[in-house]
Write an enzyme that holds these catalytic residues in place. Sequence first.
Site, PDB file in Angstrom:
ATOM      1  N   ARG A   1       0.879  -1.175   0.000  1.00  0.00           N
ATOM      2  CA  ARG A   1       0.000   0.000   0.000  1.00  0.00           C
ATOM      3  C   ARG A   1       0.910   1.216   0.000  1.00  0.00           C
ATOM      4  O   ARG A   1       1.564   1.511   1.017  1.00  0.00           O
ATOM      5  CB  ARG A   1      -0.911  -0.017   1.226  1.00  0.00           C
TER       6      ARG A   1
ATOM      7  N   HIS B   1      -6.400   0.962  -7.557  1.00  0.00           N
ATOM      8  CA  HIS B   1      -6.767   0.226  -6.345  1.00  0.00           C
ATOM      9  C   HIS B   1      -7.496  -1.059  -6.773  1.00  0.00           C
ATOM     10  O   HIS B   1      -8.700  -1.197  -6.569  1.00  0.00           O
ATOM     11  CB  HIS B   1      -7.667   1.100  -5.464  1.00  0.00           C
TER      12      HIS B   1
ATOM     13  N   GLN C   1      -9.765  -3.187  -4.231  1.00  0.00           N
ATOM     14  CA  GLN C   1     -11.039  -2.546  -3.921  1.00  0.00           C
ATOM     15  C   GLN C   1     -12.052  -2.798  -5.021  1.00  0.00           C
ATOM     16  O   GLN C   1     -13.214  -3.146  -4.756  1.00  0.00           O
ATOM     17  CB  GLN C   1     -10.840  -1.041  -3.731  1.00  0.00           C
TER      18      GLN C   1
ATOM     19  N   ASP D   1     -16.072   8.638  -3.595  1.00  0.00           N
ATOM     20  CA  ASP D   1     -14.945   8.407  -2.692  1.00  0.00           C
ATOM     21  C   ASP D   1     -14.631   9.732  -2.001  1.00  0.00           C
ATOM     22  O   ASP D   1     -15.110  10.803  -2.412  1.00  0.00           O
ATOM     23  CB  ASP D   1     -13.735   7.896  -3.490  1.00  0.00           C
TER      24      ASP D   1
ATOM     25  N   CYS E   1     -16.012   3.434  -1.097  1.00  0.00           N
ATOM     26  CA  CYS E   1     -14.979   2.500  -0.652  1.00  0.00           C
ATOM     27  C   CYS E   1     -14.536   2.747   0.789  1.00  0.00           C
ATOM     28  O   CYS E   1     -13.806   1.924   1.352  1.00  0.00           O
ATOM     29  CB  CYS E   1     -13.784   2.533  -1.600  1.00  0.00           C
TER      30      CYS E   1
ATOM     31  N   ARG F   1     -14.150  -7.001   0.703  1.00  0.00           N
ATOM     32  CA  ARG F   1     -12.698  -6.888   0.563  1.00  0.00           C
ATOM     33  C   ARG F   1     -12.028  -8.177   1.033  1.00  0.00           C
ATOM     34  O   ARG F   1     -11.065  -8.656   0.426  1.00  0.00           O
ATOM     35  CB  ARG F   1     -12.171  -5.700   1.374  1.00  0.00           C
TER      36      ARG F   1
END
Length: 302
Positions: free
Chosen positions: A99, A126, A129, A221, A261, A289
């Site tokens: 990450r 991502h 996700q 988001d 998300c 997830r």
Amino acid sequence: MKRDILSVLDLAGDLDEVLALAADLKRRTDGPQTLKGKSVAMIFEKSSTRTRVSFEVGIVQLGGHPVVLSQKDTQLGRGETIEDTARVLSRYVDCITYRAFSHVAVADLAKHATVPVINALDDLEHPCQITADLQTIKEWKGDLRGLKIAYIGDGNNVCNSLMLGAALTGMDFVAGCPAEHSPDKAIAKKAAAIAAEHKRASKVVTDPAQAAEGADVIYTDAWISMGQEGEAGSKVKTLRPYQINEALVKNADPDHLFMHCLPAHRGEEVTAEVMDGPNSVVFDQAENRLHAQKAILIKVLG
């Protein structure tokens, strides 16, 4: 040959299979021990709730051993190169999740690692996700093909990956973003080309109401990503007309799904009424997830 997952496009050949596996894993109470005897290094340059917990729990459920590393836990934070870190970790573990602030860093790590590398978020994409997002939409809507998904707000890494995922699965996609915060142009061009192959459309507009028109899914988001706090004032002002509120979602299909998300900032990119409303599936997204990433881990290590 090792398999890296740096982009949604790295799942293109078997995305349907990954989604089916994720759904199967969610139904099962006895997960396969695919990672038994294997260790996975999890590098975090950015703090995390969902990514860390879902990956760590998922690795354990598959029989593996997670090794969680923040920048302060490694020599990366003291000047060791990505290349050297990749080579060393490859001698210890069977897979690396990363990450990161920079997609360049993730790609560099993957280039020099001899074990699979999974992008757990960077500034460009991502993919984990979006795999969970597609699983969630499929759970609620059935067949993905022909659905319209509207992403409204900041054209960030999630938007980039979502438009690729929509194109690969035969959905129509519209990003409603201000011109100065539009998604990556190269990714938008690629997504439009893939969508056209499926006889679907993928486009970017500046009018949020136009983007939401008839949508089966409304997605947003946070407006300010980690590391962008310095530009918060001007960015929030620009994005305020793109807030997901009850007036905007009236443009969508009445049975639309609202997705985010997380973490969400109620009253900023979305109102509490929408976030907590009957169309919201944000916590299903968060749960998925776990299952989607388990499916990805099985694909790269199983």
